[in-house]
Design a protein around this motif. Structure first.
Motif, PDB file in Angstrom:
ATOM      1  N   LEU A  20       0.831  -1.198   0.000  1.00 48.49           N
ATOM      2  CA  LEU A  20       0.000   0.000   0.000  1.00 48.49           C
ATOM      3  C   LEU A  20       0.868   1.251   0.000  1.00 48.49           C
ATOM      4  O   LEU A  20       1.829   1.342   0.782  1.00 48.49           O
ATOM      5  CB  LEU A  20      -0.897   0.030   1.253  1.00 48.49           C
ATOM      6  CG  LEU A  20      -1.748  -1.227   1.477  1.00 48.49           C
ATOM      7  CD1 LEU A  20      -2.446  -1.150   2.822  1.00 48.49           C
ATOM      8  CD2 LEU A  20      -2.779  -1.406   0.365  1.00 48.49           C
ATOM      9  N   GLN A  23       2.148   2.882   3.271  1.00 47.32           N
ATOM     10  CA  GLN A  23       1.904   1.818   4.239  1.00 47.32           C
ATOM     11  C   GLN A  23       2.683   2.031   5.535  1.00 47.32           C
ATOM     12  O   GLN A  23       2.297   1.530   6.589  1.00 47.32           O
ATOM     13  CB  GLN A  23       2.236   0.440   3.638  1.00 47.32           C
ATOM     14  CG  GLN A  23       3.699   0.225   3.272  1.00 47.32           C
ATOM     15  CD  GLN A  23       3.916  -1.091   2.516  1.00 47.32           C
ATOM     16  OE1 GLN A  23       2.975  -1.681   1.987  1.00 47.32           O
ATOM     17  NE2 GLN A  23       5.150  -1.578   2.471  1.00 47.32           N
ATOM     18  N   ASN A 284      -3.348  -2.641  -4.630  1.00 48.89           N
ATOM     19  CA  ASN A 284      -2.891  -1.449  -3.919  1.00 48.89           C
ATOM     20  C   ASN A 284      -4.092  -0.518  -3.785  1.00 48.89           C
ATOM     21  O   ASN A 284      -5.213  -0.877  -4.171  1.00 48.89           O
ATOM     22  CB  ASN A 284      -1.743  -0.774  -4.689  1.00 48.89           C
ATOM     23  CG  ASN A 284      -0.818   0.042  -3.786  1.00 48.89           C
ATOM     24  OD1 ASN A 284      -1.269   0.833  -2.957  1.00 48.89           O
ATOM     25  ND2 ASN A 284       0.481  -0.152  -3.938  1.00 48.89           N
TER      26      ASN A 284
END
Ligand code: CP3
Length: 310
Positions: A20, A23, A284
Motif C-alpha cells: 500500500l 503503508q 494497492n
C-alpha cells in the motif's frame, strides 16, 4: 515473491501481491510513536530509524513488498534546498544555483542496504516526477523547463544509486502531473519521466492522480512496466484498453478503509473478482493510506486479499 513475478506479468499463484502506498505512515501506531520522538526528516536521514519504519508493515500488516521510507522531496538536498512542513503541507525553497554530489543522499542508500539485510521481501525504491517535485517550490519559476531538466538528471542518478543499493523495483510518483489534463502531462511530465526511466535494469511503475484516464498515453510515452491506477474506472475496463502486457496496480479508494468491515469486504471482493487470475496485477490503493485510517481496517484488507475472498 508474488510481487516480483506480478511485475513480470508471470504471477500464476492465483493470489495478487499487495502493498500500500504510505503503508509505513501515520495509520501505524508504531510510526506515530517514533514520530513523537523525532522530526520527520530526521527519521528519513537516520538509516537505523528509516530502516525500522520501512520494516514496520512487514511485521504489523503482512504486506508482500516494502516501500523505502523517505519522501519525494529529498531530491532538493542535492540542490541545497530547504524543505519544511508548515501545518503538514510541505514547502521547498531552492535556488538551484549550486549542486552537490548525489552522496548527500547516502543515508537513504544505506537504509536500503540495511532493510535488505533484515528482510527477504522485495524493496520498492521511488522518486517524485520532476513536475510534482517542482510543484512544492514556494516561488514558482517563470520557465520551469530548465529546472525540470535539472531535477530529472538528478533523479536519474538518485534512482540508479537506489538500484545499486538493492531495490527490486522503482515507482515514480508524479502525483499532480495529470491534474490539469493530458496537455500538461505531454509538456511537463512525459519527456522527463521517460528520460528518468529509460533502460533501467529493474521493473518500473508510474503513478499519478487520475492515471486511469490516460493509461494509453502513459504506456506509449513513458513505457513503464506498470501503471498504478486510481479508482475512477473499473480495472476490467482499463485492462481491456491497455492489453495484457501492462502491469496494473490499484485501485481501492483509500476512503473505503474509513468505512465498516462489510463495506470494505464488498469493495475488496469486487476488485478480486474483477482481476481473478490476472498474472500482471498488484493490489494497492488508488492513493496513499489516509493518516486517520484505523490500523485494524488496513489489517482486515490485507487478510481479505490473502484469503482470496472472492
Ligand atoms: O509510501 C510510503 O509509505 C513510503 C514513504 C513515502 C512518503 N511520502 C512518506 C511521508 C512516499 C512514497 C511519499 C511520496 C510523496 N510525498 C508524494 C507522492 C505520493 C502522494 O501522496 O501523492 C508526495 C506528493 C509527497 C510530498 C509530501 N510529503 C506531502 C504532500 C506531505 C505532507 C502531507 C502528509 O501526508 O503529511 C509529506 C510528508 C510525508 N511523507 C509523511 C510521510 C509518512 C508524513 C510526515 C509526518 O509524519 O508528519
Amino acid at each position: 515473491m508474488t510481487f516480483v513475478s506480478a511485475l513480470k506479468g508471470e504471477n500464476q499463484s492465483g493470489l495478487p501481491p499487495i502493498w500500500l502506498m504510505r503503508q509505513a505512515g501515520r495509520s501505524l501506531p508504531a510510526f506515530r510513536k517514533i514520530r513523537e520522538e523525532h522530526p520527520f526528516l530526521k527519521c528519513v536521514f537516520t538509516p537505523e530509524i528509516a530502516t525500522e519504519i520501512t520494516l514496520l508493515p512487514e511485521k504489523e500488516l503482512g504486506v508482500d513488498a516494502l516501500v523505502l521510507f523517505s519522501d519525494i522531496l529529498v531530491i532538493y538536498e542535492k540542490f541545497f534546498g530547504k524543505v519544511t512542513f508548515p501545518g503538514g503541507k510541505p514547502f521547498a525553497e531552492c535556488t538551484f544555483e549550486e549542486e552537490s554530489g548525489i552522496d548527500v543522499l547516502n543515508p537513504i542508500f544505506e537504509t536500503i542496504r540495511m532493510v535488505k539485510k533484515r528482510s527477504s521481501l522485495p524493496v520498492i525504491g521511488f522518486a517524485g516526477g520532476p513536475f510534482t517535485v517542482l510543484s512544492y517550490l514556494k516561488d514558482k519559476p517563470q520557465n520551469p523547463h530548465k529546472l525540470l531538466e535539472k531535477i530529472a538528471i538528478a533523479t536519474r542518478e538518485y534512482i540508479e544509486k537506489q538500484i545499486e543499493a538493492g531495490v527490486s523495483a522503482i515507482q515514480i510518483f508524479d502525483s499532480w502531473a495529470a491534474i490539469d489534463g493530458i496537455e500538461n502531462m505531454r509538456e511537463f511530465c512525459f519527456p522527463y519521466v521517460k528520460e528518468i526511466l529509460r533502460g533501467l535494469p529493474v521493473p518500473t511503475i508510474f503513478f499519478c492522480k487520475q492515471s486511469s484516464l490516460y493509461v494509453k498515453e502513459i504506456a506509449k510515452e513513458i513505457a513503464p512496466n506498470g501503471i498504478s491506477v486510481d479508482s475512477k474506472r473499473p480495472l476490467q475496463e482499463i485492462r481491456k484498453e491497455i492489453g495484457n502486457e501492462m502491469v496494473l496496480q490499484g485501485n481501492l479508494n483509500p476512503e473505503i478503509l474509513l468505512q465498516n468491515q462489510e463495506t470494505i469486504e464488498q469493495a475488496v471482493s469486487a476488485i478480486l473478482r474483477d482481476r481473478k487470475n490476472d498474472p500482471a496485477f498488484i493490489f494497492n490503493l488508488s492513493h496513499g493510506v489516509l493518516p486517520e485510517t484505523p490500523v485494524e481496517n488496513v489489517k482486515f484488507l490485507i487478510s481479505l486479499v490473502k484469503k482470496r475472498a472472492v
